[in-house]
Design a protein around this motif. Structure first.
Motif, PDB file in Angstrom:
ATOM      1  N   LEU A   7      88.824 -97.241 -82.537  1.00 30.58           N
ATOM      2  CA  LEU A   7      88.815 -96.154 -83.510  1.00 30.58           C
ATOM      3  C   LEU A   7      88.519 -94.854 -82.769  1.00 30.58           C
ATOM      4  O   LEU A   7      87.984 -94.868 -81.656  1.00 30.58           O
ATOM      5  N   VAL A   8      88.880 -93.720 -83.372  1.00 31.96           N
ATOM      6  CA  VAL A   8      88.520 -92.421 -82.802  1.00 31.96           C
ATOM      7  C   VAL A   8      87.105 -92.101 -83.248  1.00 31.96           C
ATOM      8  O   VAL A   8      86.825 -91.974 -84.444  1.00 31.96           O
ATOM      9  N   VAL A   9      86.202 -91.992 -82.289  1.00 24.97           N
ATOM     10  CA  VAL A   9      84.785 -91.804 -82.564  1.00 24.97           C
ATOM     11  C   VAL A   9      84.286 -90.593 -81.786  1.00 24.97           C
ATOM     12  O   VAL A   9      84.420 -90.532 -80.564  1.00 24.97           O
ATOM     13  N   VAL A  10      83.690 -89.623 -82.496  1.00 25.51           N
ATOM     14  CA  VAL A  10      83.255 -88.370 -81.869  1.00 25.51           C
ATOM     15  C   VAL A  10      81.823 -88.050 -82.283  1.00 25.51           C
ATOM     16  O   VAL A  10      81.581 -87.398 -83.303  1.00 25.51           O
ATOM     17  N   PRO A  11      80.828 -88.504 -81.513  1.00 22.43           N
ATOM     18  CA  PRO A  11      79.450 -88.144 -81.820  1.00 22.43           C
ATOM     19  C   PRO A  11      79.174 -86.688 -81.452  1.00 22.43           C
ATOM     20  O   PRO A  11      79.700 -86.171 -80.470  1.00 22.43           O
ATOM     21  N   THR A  12      78.333 -86.049 -82.246  1.00 25.29           N
ATOM     22  CA  THR A  12      78.066 -84.621 -82.055  1.00 25.29           C
ATOM     23  C   THR A  12      76.628 -84.337 -81.634  1.00 25.29           C
ATOM     24  O   THR A  12      76.203 -83.187 -81.648  1.00 25.29           O
ATOM     25  N   GLY A  17      80.386 -87.105 -86.328  1.00 24.39           N
ATOM     26  CA  GLY A  17      79.044 -86.875 -86.867  1.00 24.39           C
ATOM     27  C   GLY A  17      77.996 -87.288 -85.861  1.00 24.39           C
ATOM     28  O   GLY A  17      78.299 -87.542 -84.686  1.00 24.39           O
ATOM     29  N   THR A  18      76.773 -87.364 -86.288  1.00 26.88           N
ATOM     30  CA  THR A  18      75.716 -87.813 -85.396  1.00 26.88           C
ATOM     31  C   THR A  18      75.894 -89.300 -85.107  1.00 26.88           C
ATOM     32  O   THR A  18      76.582 -90.018 -85.844  1.00 26.88           O
ATOM     33  N   ASP A  55      77.295 -89.028 -75.145  1.00 30.46           N
ATOM     34  CA  ASP A  55      76.627 -89.375 -76.399  1.00 30.46           C
ATOM     35  C   ASP A  55      76.931 -90.801 -76.837  1.00 30.46           C
ATOM     36  O   ASP A  55      76.060 -91.506 -77.370  1.00 30.46           O
ATOM     37  N   ILE A  56      78.180 -91.248 -76.633  1.00 32.44           N
ATOM     38  CA  ILE A  56      78.512 -92.630 -76.997  1.00 32.44           C
ATOM     39  C   ILE A  56      77.672 -93.602 -76.179  1.00 32.44           C
ATOM     40  O   ILE A  56      77.119 -94.574 -76.712  1.00 32.44           O
TER      41      ILE A  56
END
Length: 334
Positions: A235-240, A279-280, A319-320
């Motif tokens: 999945l496309v996962v973008v932690p901020t 998101g976080t 972050d990941i």
């Protein structure tokens, strides 16, 4: 279940006028992934676009700049390839890596077939076989089965009956990029591992459509055939968490622009797109734990978004690995 293996996937974008810089950035990302403890790094495959067109060649370079991280392709469309030549390349790179290559492949006609067939197969376009038989040929050749009836010496030349070099164990690390229940079952029947992604085929033309449940059914179909096989979810996962305000705004805008396509199946095949998770790490972890597809796997390959800057990818990968991964029960590999 705790997450056992964590990987990431990149398209390896580059500038038309300066392609070397983009390829170098991709190699540095793979090196960073190894330092952060990721279990695997995967490269997408793009032909006649501004993304990596030869992932096997790029991963050959990566084998000399890393020592531990698994290296994968997600995925090589076999319609563009000669199975025998590809088997030679895969074995060569696997040996250079010390047995770390994880080739992912798919079947079917090349994308935009009518536009490219004249350049790709000018003499044989009408008779090329893009069925799963092309995949079976590749698997047999990778496994070391006969490629030629002749083996022996002719003058000073020594010939082998199989593809050389041969890399033991590579056949067990072959992955199938499946987008439907039937392709998932095919992967199991062929003794391959299964790559699922953020794009899958809807099982019905009438809604409501639930991507997570559809993906879960695909994974279940695979495990009915091959319960011992490996399955990886993408999945496309973008932690901020450590992103700057400007980065956060850009990430959310990127996801918002792509969200409308997730409402209904797209294209002639009726493909469902997963919503990007931005998101976080705490927020993303909660969404994943509630995701029916994620609940069925112990390894993931999170896809990096397109068209971001190198510093963005460094932040996201960091972050990941340091925040989201541990929340999912994952521990980095030393």
């Amino acid at each position: 279940m705790a997450l056992e293996k964590l990987g990431f996937l990149t398209i390896g974008t580059f500038d038309r006028e300066d392609p070397r810089a983009g390829h170098e950035t991709t190699l540095r990302m793979i090196e960073l992934g190894e330092r952060l403890g990721y279990d695997s790094a995967w490269v997408r495959h793009r032909h006649l676009q501004y993304g990596v067109s030869s992932p096997v060649a790029l991963l050959a370079a990566a084998t000399q700049r890393t020592s531990r991280i698994a290296l994968g392709t997600a995925v090589i469309p076999l319609g563009w390839e000669n199975p025998l030549r590809l088997a030679e390349d895969l074995a060569t790179v696997d040996l250079l890596s010390g047995g770390r290559l994880n080739p992912g492949v798919s079947v079917g006609p090349p994308l935009r077939w009518s536009d490219v067939k004249g350049a790709l197969y000018p003499d044989t376009a009408d008779v090329e076989d893009f069925s799963p038989a092309r995949l079976t040929r590749l698997l047999d050749l990778v496994a070391g089965e006969e490629a030629s009836p002749f083996a022996g010496t002719e003058g000073f030349e020594v010939f082998s009956e199989r593809v050389e070099p041969h890399s033991r164990g590579l056949r067990e690390r072959m992955w199938y990029g499946g987008a439907s229940r039937s392709s998932a079952r095919r992967a199991g029947e062929l003794g391959m591992n299964l790559l699922t992604s953020s794009v899958i085929e809807a099982t019905s033309k009438e809604g409501p459509w639930d991507f997570a449940e559809t993906q879960a059914a695909q994974i279940d179909a695979y495990r009915e055939v091959r319960p011992e096989g490996r399955v990886s979810q993408g999945l496309v996962v973008v932690p901020t968490d450590s992103a700057s305000p400007a980065q956060r705004d850009r990430y959310h805008a990127y996801a918002a622009a792509r969200t409308p396509r997730t409402a209904t199946p797209q294209g002639e095949r009726g493909m469902l797109f997963a919503r990007d998770l931005v998101g976080t790490s705490e927020e993303i972890a909660a969404e994943l734990h509630a995701h029916a597809g994620y609940q069925r796997v112990t390894e993931v390959v999170f896809a990096l978004p397109f068209a971001f800057q190198p510093e963005d990818y460094e932040q996201i990968l960091g972050d990941i690995a340091t925040r989201l991964g541990p929340l999912l029960g994952w521990r980095p590999t030393g």
